[in-house]
Every structure is written in C-alpha cells, then in structure tokens.
Design a protein around this motif. Structure first.
Motif, PDB file in Angstrom:
ATOM      1  N   GLN A   1       0.828  -1.214   0.000  1.00 52.04           N
ATOM      2  CA  GLN A   1       0.000   0.000   0.000  1.00 52.04           C
ATOM      3  C   GLN A   1       0.860   1.261   0.000  1.00 52.04           C
ATOM      4  O   GLN A   1       0.622   2.197  -0.752  1.00 52.04           O
ATOM      5  CB  GLN A   1      -0.901   0.027   1.247  1.00 52.04           C
ATOM      6  N   LEU A   2       1.880   1.264   0.839  1.00 50.63           N
ATOM      7  CA  LEU A   2       2.706   2.471   0.959  1.00 50.63           C
ATOM      8  C   LEU A   2       3.445   2.758  -0.340  1.00 50.63           C
ATOM      9  O   LEU A   2       3.561   3.901  -0.767  1.00 50.63           O
ATOM     10  CB  LEU A   2       3.692   2.334   2.124  1.00 50.63           C
TER      11      LEU A   2
ATOM     12  N   ASP B   1       2.502   1.863  -3.285  1.00 54.17           N
ATOM     13  CA  ASP B   1       1.506   2.334  -4.265  1.00 54.17           C
ATOM     14  C   ASP B   1       1.209   3.816  -4.075  1.00 54.17           C
ATOM     15  O   ASP B   1       0.953   4.544  -5.016  1.00 54.17           O
ATOM     16  CB  ASP B   1       0.194   1.545  -4.124  1.00 54.17           C
ATOM     17  N   LYS B   2       1.189   4.238  -2.812  1.00 54.38           N
ATOM     18  CA  LYS B   2       0.839   5.629  -2.501  1.00 54.38           C
ATOM     19  C   LYS B   2       2.030   6.598  -2.612  1.00 54.38           C
ATOM     20  O   LYS B   2       1.901   7.775  -2.327  1.00 54.38           O
ATOM     21  CB  LYS B   2       0.296   5.712  -1.058  1.00 54.38           C
TER      22      LYS B   2
ATOM     23  N   ARG C   1       4.883   9.260  -3.311  1.00 47.56           N
ATOM     24  CA  ARG C   1       4.877  10.505  -4.096  1.00 47.56           C
ATOM     25  C   ARG C   1       6.176  10.559  -4.882  1.00 47.56           C
ATOM     26  O   ARG C   1       7.190   9.968  -4.469  1.00 47.56           O
ATOM     27  CB  ARG C   1       4.869  11.711  -3.143  1.00 47.56           C
TER      28      ARG C   1
ATOM     29  N   LYS D   1      11.192   8.588  -5.363  1.00 52.03           N
ATOM     30  CA  LYS D   1       9.952   8.050  -4.797  1.00 52.03           C
ATOM     31  C   LYS D   1      10.001   8.254  -3.294  1.00 52.03           C
ATOM     32  O   LYS D   1      10.873   7.720  -2.612  1.00 52.03           O
ATOM     33  CB  LYS D   1       9.843   6.552  -5.097  1.00 52.03           C
TER      34      LYS D   1
ATOM     35  N   VAL E   1       8.291   7.689   0.247  1.00 50.97           N
ATOM     36  CA  VAL E   1       7.284   6.922   1.002  1.00 50.97           C
ATOM     37  C   VAL E   1       7.326   7.414   2.437  1.00 50.97           C
ATOM     38  O   VAL E   1       8.379   7.379   3.079  1.00 50.97           O
ATOM     39  CB  VAL E   1       7.615   5.410   0.988  1.00 50.97           C
TER      40      VAL E   1
END
Ligand code: ATP
Ligand code: MG
Length: 886
Positions: free
Chosen positions: A771-772, A774-775, A777, A783, A785
C-alpha cells in the motif's frame, strides 16, 4: 649428606638434647586474624609465649613449612633473582620456654654446626645486639660473652635494632637476637674480593648470608611503647633449611642442591632450555638472555613448591585474602615462564609429578592430593594466560595510541591499571614497552600504588590497647557440657577497627564457643543482679575464647552468669552434626577421594566444600540426602572422646584433615559410622537435626565442589515457602488436579498462538508495504514513502526492508512508528540515494530524532532512532524530508 639426612640429623641432635620433636604446623593459618601464613617456626607457639597455654614440654624442636610473601616478611620480589630467598622454605627451629636461655642456645647451635655438621668455624660469623640508648637497652654483652667461648672476637659483630632486635608485633614479647652468618665464597672469590667475611656480613652479598637466627625473648612491649621484663624467658631459633643444605653440599646457590635440582631438570626437559648452575656460570659467564632463563627457572621451581603446599594445606587460589596471595605467586610464575621460557600454555602443573616424587614421602599431603593440585594449578594457569593475552592486547593498543600522538612515555596510571587488573607488574610492562621503544612513568605508577596501599591499610587498621588484668588464671572452656556458667572477667581490652569501638573480654570459665573450624561463635549475655551485657560474638585467639561486647560492665570485677543464646547454639550444633553426616555420606556415595576442603556452620545454614572432579548428579544428591536423613531417624547418640592422644584417635578411625593443626591431645566425635577429629559443638543425638535438605551443589574451583544445605526448622520454613508457591500457582489454574498437564497444555497453546501472530504480522507488513509503495509521491524523480503508524520496532524494520526490496532505485522511505506510546523513526533509502545524492540516513536520523526526544544511528542507507515523545513523530518525518532537500 642429602637434604633428607640433614633434616633428620637436626631432629636427632635436638632429641639428644631432651627436646620434644613436634610436627610442622600447617603453612596456611586458619584461625588467626592477624596472620595468614606461617612465616616462622614460632608462630605455632604464640599462645605459649603469651602465657595462655601450658608450656610443657619446655624444650621443643621441629622443621616448619614457612611462607614469606605477605605482611611483615615479604621476600617475593627477591625470589628467583637471588639464590637464597624462597617464598616457601623450611625453618629448622628449637625452643626453650623458660628452660635454658642464652648460654644453652648458643652452645647447642655451635655444637650442632661445628661438631656435628663439621662446618668450618673460620667461615662463621655471629652478630649481637649493639644496644639502644634511647630505649635504655644495653648492648647484649651476655650473648657476646657466650659466643666468645667459641669464636674469636673478630667474628663477633655488633648489629642494630633492625637486624638484632626481634619483636612479635607492635606490642607483646620481644628481645635481642644473635644471627649466625656463613661466608660461602670460593677461595678464588675470597682472594679476588680482598674483603674479609666480617666486612660482608649483612651487606647483601649472595655468598655471605645469614643461616640461623637465635632470638632471646626477655621483654614485653606495652601499647605505650615501654618495655617490661617477660614473665618467662623464651628461646626461639630459626635456621633456613635450604641454606644449610647448600652449605653442607658445598654449593653456592640453594637451587644447586638436591632440594631443587630435580625440579630444575624437569623444567629443562620440558622447555628444551638450559639452566646454568653456579659452577657453570663461573666457568663461562652467561648472557643477559641466559640470566633471564635462569631467573625464570628458579622462580618456577620455587613457586611450584609454595603453591602446591598451599593447595595441599587447603588454601586454593582465589580473589581474597590468603587465596589471593597464592594466586599472585602462581601468576608470577606464569609470567616468568611465559616471558622467558616461551611457555604460552600452562607449564607449572607439568612439574607437579616431579615435586611429588621428590617430596611426597616427607610430606604425604602432597602425594594424597596430587590430582587436585595438578587440576587447580592447570586451571589457574589457563585462566591467567587468557588474562595475560588480554592485557598484552590492551598494552599494544595503548602503545599504538602513543605512537599516533607522537608520545614516548606510557603514563603511570595505565601501567597501574595493567598491574591491578591484569596482574602485570611494572617490570613486565616496562619490558614490553622498552621492546617497542617506549618508557613508563614510574613515579606516577608508584603514586597509584601508594594510594592503593593506603586504602588497604585504612580498611584493615585495627588498634588494640593493652590488656587490663583483673585476675590471674587460665581460661576453662566448659561449653561442651554447659550453656550457663558462673564466671569472672580475667582481663579485657579495647579494640578500635574502622572507627568502631568494642571490647574483648576473657573469662575464667566460659560456656561460649569461640568461632573456630568453620563453626560461628556463640552469642548471648553475661549478667548479674546489677546489669546484663550482650555478648555479640565470640572468637578464638591464641587458644582462648575472647568475648566481644559493645560496652564494659560497670563493675568488671564482679561475678557474672555467662549465658549462651541456646536457640542459635542448638541450631548451629545441629548443622555441625549434619555436616559430619554429609561428609560421611559423600564418601560412601561418591568415593574415598572426597576430602573436606572447607566448611561453614551457622545457626541457619551449612556449607561444605570437598574435592570431587565432576558435578554431583541429582540422583547422587538424593542418595546423599536419603542416607543422611536415615542416620537422623536412627537418632544416633553422640560418642565423644576428649583429650585422646593423637595416635590413639587415629586408631579409633577418626579422619584427620590435611592442613589442620592438631594438638598432642585431640577430641574425637563419633556418630555411628561417622568419626572425626573435631573441637566443635554438636547435637546430643542425630535426631535433633530433624531433617536435612541440600539446597545447592556448585563448583568453587577446579576439582572442588560446594554443597549448601539446611536442617530442622529452616527446612520446615523452606517447605512452607515451596508449598505457598505451589498453592498460588495452582490457584492460577483453577486448582487443576493435573497441574503439570495443564501447564504443559498452556505452554503449547501459547507457542502455537505466538507463531500465528507472527504469521499475521508478516502478512500485515507485506500488505502495508504494498500500500505504501503504491501511494508513494514523486519529488524530483525520487519516490518518497512516508507514514506514521502503530507498529513494533521489529515489524518496522521488516517493513522498511520490504519497501526497499519493492523499489530498486531513487527511494526515500521515512517511517514513524509507535508501540505502546514509544516512538521510533526509521529511514530507508536505495543505494543510489547515498552514492548519487550524497544522503546519509545515520546523520539525518540523529538530527530528526531530536523532535521525538531521542537518538539513534545506523548505516548510510538505513538508520533508526528511538525516543520518548510520540507526539513529535509527524514533525520528525517532515524534518527528514526537509534535510533530504529533494
Ligand atoms: P634474611 O636477612 O636473609 O632475609 P631474615 O633476617 O629475614 O633473613 P629470619 O627472619 O631471622 O631471617 O629467619 C630465620 C632464618 O630463616 C634465616 O636465618 C634464614 O636462614 C632463613 N630464611 C629467612 N627468610 C628466608 C627465605 N625467604 N628463604 C629461605 N630461607 C629464609
Ligand atoms: Mg628476610
């Protein structure tokens, strides 16, 4: 003449002069707080000289094992470097307690050396006390007059107070002495030196040495320093056996005699190195390296004897007191063998067989305990060699640091630490430093050493005032038959120790048992109509019970009733009897090698140390307990024999202990098959012990086990405690009938639940990672996290690594987790963030952790920090992003 023949001739000579020939006392002293080791033949006669023991027979002679490594006589540092001082040596002695005095002693000494042994009188010199004007003691003209019967005037030399006035201690018996010195130089040495023997006496010449000291005790020194005449004149003589043997065998070093040569031969064999005797050395002078080897071989040969005899006498190396002294001697030998004989593994223990072969006949305690001696020495050697390696490592580090700092001197504090912790004496540290081009600050070292000595002195300082005599008489001990008795105080004195003040009292009749043979002393009271005084402890001193009180009675001369605290006394007695039964049972179940090595008996416990070479199994312990308890139920009555001549006692089958001092008359205590020499207080019958239970079995040293046990009421209490615990545990499980089964089931359930939870957690982490990621930025191609979530530290680390595994480059992951309100910050990056962006997780985490009031660190790509303030987690996460400057 061989050494053994010389020893015999001494005894024979004094026997022919009506002396009783007595055995050597043990070298290790167990019941005298003022002295750890016998350092002179007179030690065992202290109580006679002080007038508290019957002087009969008034003429005695013996050969005494002595050790001079601590206190007033400490020759340790000389040993090995010279050829006539030993740590352990035999002292031949003869005594007169109020029988012959100066003339008799001088005549006999002369007759023995010159008429019997045929030493050349030309080579003998004697000293007499020159007198002391300030003390108002005249020159000892009397002794000089008697010597003049035998030797020319120019062989009589005046000596000062240091050499020719002997004192027992700060107070007590003292008097002038005469020493006999021998000039053992070769004719060539005499010719070359141009000095007479007379000029070399007391000048530390290795060939002009003292062999016999004859002390004329005639004064008593009081606490104020003044002297009064002694009530009984005493002759006390001591002659160094090894030095005498050397003279008789025409040698010039004690180590060249048959006392030491067999050991030195064994050393040469093991090391492959050579020892040069005095003659060999004289023929071709030896190098510094060879001299070091010579010294080391002498040190090892000497120390082997000291250590082996101590162990045989029951004193093992340890961390305190007498045990520590023995440990230091042993370590000194290890150091010399390591440094100069190339022995990187234990060496000394390999010499034990030779020592036992040479001396085992004269000293059976060595033969009987050869295995124990070997084991103990080997273990000590191994453990010290490990310490030595560590110390050398520490010294190497210190020298590296000095080199880096461009310094050439090791500071004395470090040198002292090496000495104190690793047993490195200054000379060893200096040697190693010198080899590497460094010096050591000796002055600083000495200051540290002095400080430590003062600390030790202050801790041990005891001040005794003079005895105040109220009445004449000898003390009677009535404690075997009574616990209450009428008494008067014979004398008392004040003692100050570490600012504590107390008094010591000696009664005419006492039922109090003074601490001895491992059994603690009685306490109780003395009382009369006017007052009651608590006796807080009783000790044995010079053969008497000394009672300790905090305050003196108002009328010390009054009559008192002395009453022992019988609850404590009976409990101690039961424990003492149980100790005998335990000793017996251990021998039955483990074997005859079981030998008592120490015991402690108090009202609430008993401790018994014994030789045995492996752990005693649980089954064996049970067997021992059953056997002892069986003897308790048989209620065997005490069978006690007092004042039995020693030999008769042995015939009764009593077990004598090595290293124990027995008088001519002994007490034998028998309970059925258990029969021992013992002066302690016992139960009237074994039934009084009630019950016996072993509490623990452990190792005290190589080859020595320790059993602790309880008896009677203490066992009852123990049973109650165990019962209470069991009850409480049962209650947790609803008083289940099958308690073991229920607990086992609980444990199994617990284990399987734990596994399940771990599996769930792993899944949760897996999901969270996905999940992290995928989220995530994207910030300037990185990337990012971030998350703040509840999670334990192990799972947080797991999560960080899972995220790193899912993203192969340009990752910055910052996790703020909390577990039970404890915050944790984790930073994880891909490697390119470190190499290309120049980021460092360790530095960032330290900075950001301030916001959670914590700290931490780690590697450049992964770091963690814990803290105290969970509320700061979001801010900390933001701080990391800010620091990353993406
Ligand atoms: P030294 O001056 O040689 O050290 P000492 O004055 O200490 O001797 P005493 O205390 O009078 O000696 O002891 C009596 C005898 O015991 C000495 O004459 C000597 O023969 C012997 N002796 C003393 N110390 C030692 C020792 N460390 N090793 C061997 N023999 C010793
Ligand atoms: Mg000396």
């Amino acid at each position: 003449m061989t050494a053994n023949e010389i020893r015999d001739s001494y005894k024979k000579f004094f026997e022919s002069k009506q002396h009783a020939i007595v055995p050597s006392a043990p070298m290790v002293i167990k019941d005298d707080p003022t002295l750890m080791f016998t350092n002179a033949g007179m030690n065992q006669w202290k109580d006679i000289i002080l007038g508290t023991r019957d002087p009969e027979p008034r003429r005695r002679a013996d050969t005494q094992k002595c050790l001079r490594v601590s206190g007033k006589h400490n020759d340790l540092e000389e040993v090995g470097h010279d050829t006539y001082h030993h740590t352990m040596f035999e002292m031949l002695g003869n005594w007169s307690f109020g029988d012959y005095f100066k003339e008799g002693a001088i005549d006999m000494a002369w007759e023995y050396l010159v008429d019997v042994l045929k030493l050349n009188p030309e080579d003998l010199y004697v000293t007499v006390f020159e007198g002391s004007p300030e003390e108002n003691i005249p020159r000892d003209d009397e002794a000089a007059k008697y010597w003049a019967k035998h030797v020319p005037e120019d062989h009589i030399i005046n000596g000062n107070k240091h050499d020719n006035f002997w004192e027992m201690g700060d107070t007590g018996p003292c008097g002038p002495c005469s020493e006999i010195h021998v000039d053992s130089r070769t004719p060539e040495q005499k010719a070359a030196s141009g000095k007479t023997g007379r000029e070399l006496v007391n000048q530390d010449d290795p060939q002009v040495i003292e062999i016999w000291n004859i002390v004329f005790m005639q004064f008593n020194r009081k606490a104020d320093g003044s002297l009064e005449p002694l009530s009984m004149n005493v002759i006390d003589t001591g002659m160094g056996f090894e030095r005498l043997v050397r003279m008789m065998q025409g040698k010039h070093s004690n180590y060249d005699t048959d006392v030491f040569q067999p050991i030195i031969k064994a050393e040469q064999q093991i090391t492959g190195l050579k020892y040069f005797t005095f003659e060999e050395e004289t023929e071709n002078p030896i190098s510094k390296e060879q001299d070091d080897i010579n010294v080391a071989m002498r040190v090892c040969a000497d120390h082997l004897r000291a250590v082996s005899f101590s162990i045989a006498d029951g004193q093992l190396p340890s961390n305190a007191k007498a045990g520590y002294v023995i440990r230091r001697i042993l370590r000194r030998a290890v150091r010399y063998a390591y440094t100069f004989l190339g022995q990187k593994d234990g060496f000394l223990h390999k010499l034990v067989p030779t020592l036992v072969a040479e001396m085992g006949d004269a000293f059976p305690e060595l033969k009987a305990q050869q295995q124990l001696i070997t084991k103990v020495i080997k273990e000590e050697e191994d453990s010290f060699l490990r310490t030595l390696e560590k110390g050398i490592g520490m010294l190497n580090d210190a020298m590296d640091k000095l080199k880096a700092e461009g310094k050439a001197e090791l500071d004395g504090v470090q040198a002292f630490r090496l000495f104190d912790t690793y047993g490195f004496p200054l000379d060893l540290t200096e040697l190693i430093c010198r080899e590497n081009g460094f010096t050591v600050n000796e002055e600083q070292f000495n200051v540290e050493m002095q400080k430590q000595k003062e600390r030790a002195r202050n801790a041990a300082a005891v001040e005794n005032s003079d005895w105040v005599e109220l009445a004449q008489g000898e003390q009677q001990f009535v404690g075997y038959d009574y616990t209450e008795y009428d008494c008067h105080i014979l004398r008392y004195r004040k003692v100050t120790q570490k600012k504590n003040e107390f008094y010591e009292l000696v009664f005419d009749n006492t039922p109090f048992y003074g601490e001895m043979g491992g059994q603690v002393g009685d306490c109780g009271v003395i009382c009369n109509e006017a007052e009651t005084i608590d006796i807080i402890d009783s000790k044995r001193e010079n053969g008497q019970t000394v009672h300790i009180v905090k305050q003196l009675p108002k009328d010390p001369a009054a009559q008192f009733m002395a009453c022992v605290d019988t609850d404590k006394r009976y409990a101690s007695a039961a424990n003492h009897t149980a100790t005998h039964l335990l000793d017996y049972a251990l021998k039955q179940i483990l074997g005859d090698h079981v030998e008592q090595k120490g015991s402690f008996v108090s009202p609430d416990t008993l401790r018994f140390d014994f030789s045995h070479f492996e752990k005693v199994t649980d089954e064996q312990l049970r067997e021992v307990e059953r056997m002892v308890n069986d003897m308790i139920r048989q209620d065997i009555h005490i069978d006690e024999h007092r004042d039995v001549p020693f030999d008769e006692a042995k015939k009764l089958g009593a077990i004598a202990l090595f290293g124990e001092k027995y008088g001519d008359k002994v007490r034998v205590v028998r309970f059925g098959p258990s029969c021992e020499f013992c002066g302690g207080i016992h139960a009237s019958s074994t039934g009084r012990i009630g019950f016996f239970k072993i509490i623990s079995e452990s190792s005290v040293a190589a080859g020595i086990r320790r059993i602790e046990a309880k008896t009677g009421k203490e066992c009852e209490e123990l049973l109650y405690q165990t019962e209470d615990i069991l009850k409480a545990v049962k209650a947790f499980f609803n008083n289940a009938k099958d308690l073991q089964g229920v607990i086992k089931k609980y444990i199994e359930e617990h284990d399987s639940m734990k596994k399940e939870i771990e599996a769930f957690q792993a899944q949760a982490v897996e999901r969270a990672a996905k999940q992290l990621v995928d989220k995530a930025r994207e910030v300037n191609g990185v990337k990012v996290v971030t998350a703040v979530l509840p999670m334990n530290p192990a799972a947080a680390k797991d999560l960080a690594f899972k995220i790193r595994a899912a993203v192969d480059s340009s990752l910055l992951c910052v996790l703020g987790t909390h577990d039970n309100n404890k915050p944790q910050l984790s930073i994880m990056m891909s490697d390119d963030m470190v190499s290309d962006h120049g980021l460092n997780a360790g530095q960032m985490v330290r900075e950001a952790a301030k916001l959670i009031q914590g700290g931490g660190g780690g590697q450049p790509h992964f770091a963690q920090a814990g803290g105290k303030n969970a509320d700061g987690l979001s801010a900390a996460v933001d701080k990391v992003l800010e620091l990353a400057k993406l």
